[in-house]
Design a protein around this motif. Structure first.
Motif, PDB file in Angstrom:
ATOM      1  N   PRO A 137      32.921  73.734  21.472  1.00  0.00           N
ATOM      2  CA  PRO A 137      33.310  73.511  22.873  1.00  0.00           C
ATOM      3  C   PRO A 137      34.812  73.197  22.967  1.00  0.00           C
ATOM      4  CG  PRO A 137      31.387  72.194  22.283  1.00  0.00           C
ATOM      5  CD  PRO A 137      31.914  72.795  21.033  1.00  0.00           C
ATOM      6  N   ALA A 138      35.373  73.438  24.130  1.00  0.00           N
ATOM      7  CA  ALA A 138      36.790  73.162  24.357  1.00  0.00           C
ATOM      8  C   ALA A 138      37.098  71.707  24.055  1.00  0.00           C
ATOM      9  CB  ALA A 138      37.161  73.488  25.811  1.00  0.00           C
ATOM     10  N   GLY A 139      38.164  71.488  23.330  1.00  0.00           N
ATOM     11  CA  GLY A 139      38.572  70.129  22.983  1.00  0.00           C
ATOM     12  C   GLY A 139      37.967  69.596  21.710  1.00  0.00           C
ATOM     13  N   VAL A 140      37.033  70.325  21.103  1.00  0.00           N
ATOM     14  CA  VAL A 140      36.398  69.878  19.858  1.00  0.00           C
ATOM     15  C   VAL A 140      37.028  70.645  18.704  1.00  0.00           C
ATOM     16  CG1 VAL A 140      34.250  69.777  18.545  1.00  0.00           C
ATOM     17  CG2 VAL A 140      34.231  69.326  21.002  1.00  0.00           C
ATOM     18  N   THR A 141      37.490  69.909  17.706  1.00  0.00           N
ATOM     19  CA  THR A 141      38.098  70.526  16.526  1.00  0.00           C
ATOM     20  C   THR A 141      37.088  70.467  15.380  1.00  0.00           C
ATOM     21  OG1 THR A 141      40.274  69.780  17.244  1.00  0.00           O
ATOM     22  CG2 THR A 141      40.034  70.474  14.945  1.00  0.00           C
ATOM     23  N   VAL A 142      36.848  71.601  14.774  1.00  0.00           N
ATOM     24  CA  VAL A 142      35.915  71.674  13.638  1.00  0.00           C
ATOM     25  C   VAL A 142      36.703  71.900  12.370  1.00  0.00           C
ATOM     26  CG1 VAL A 142      33.933  72.868  12.661  1.00  0.00           C
ATOM     27  CG2 VAL A 142      34.115  72.583  15.127  1.00  0.00           C
TER      28      VAL A 142
END
Length: 142
Positions: A137-142
């Protein structure tokens, strides 16, 4: 607790008179060889298992001959490398479990030989695993 089950798919090989699709199995072997085998073993699979399923005997012999297998000892007591044969297992990507764990942050990549038999709802589980990756999702860094 709550358990999320994989979606159910109408696999063409599930009927009484059904059979596996040789072209799909051949493609699966190609994907395993080119992608999955860099991390995952299939230690219970031998090149002979491909004969009559998705390759002819001659084709499987060619595939087997592409690998090098340590054999021996010879008459001098030395080990030697030889081209693979039909009775050889698929090569493992790691020489030991310890090496596999050290390269993978302590985790041992599962052997894929029996993955559909070892997981609940095997082929649906595997299909969901392979196709279930999405962009975060937007804003989530994996």
């Amino acid at each position: 607790g709550d358990v999320l089950h994989a979606a159910q798919y109408p696999w063409s090989h599930n009927g009484i008179f059904s059979a596996y699709d040789a072209a799909s199995i051949r493609r699966g072997h190609q994907v395993y060889k080119e992608v999955c085998s860099s991390c995952h073993s299939m230690k219970f699979m031998h090149y002979r298992n491909l004969v009559g399923v998705c390759y002819t005997e001659d084709e499987a012999k060619v595939l087997a001959s592409e690998i090098e297998v340590e054999d021996g000892p010879d008459d001098n007591g030395e080990m030697f490398d030889r081209p693979g044969k039909l009775n050889d297992a698929f090569p493992s990507p790691y020489s030991s479990e310890e090496l596999a764990r050290s390269i993978n942050n302590g985790a041992l990549p599962p052997d894929l030989s029996l993955i559909t038999k070892s997981r609940h709802d095997g082929e649906n589980y595997l299909f969901a695993l392979l196709t279930g990756y999405k962009d975060p999702p937007a804003g989530v860094t994996v």
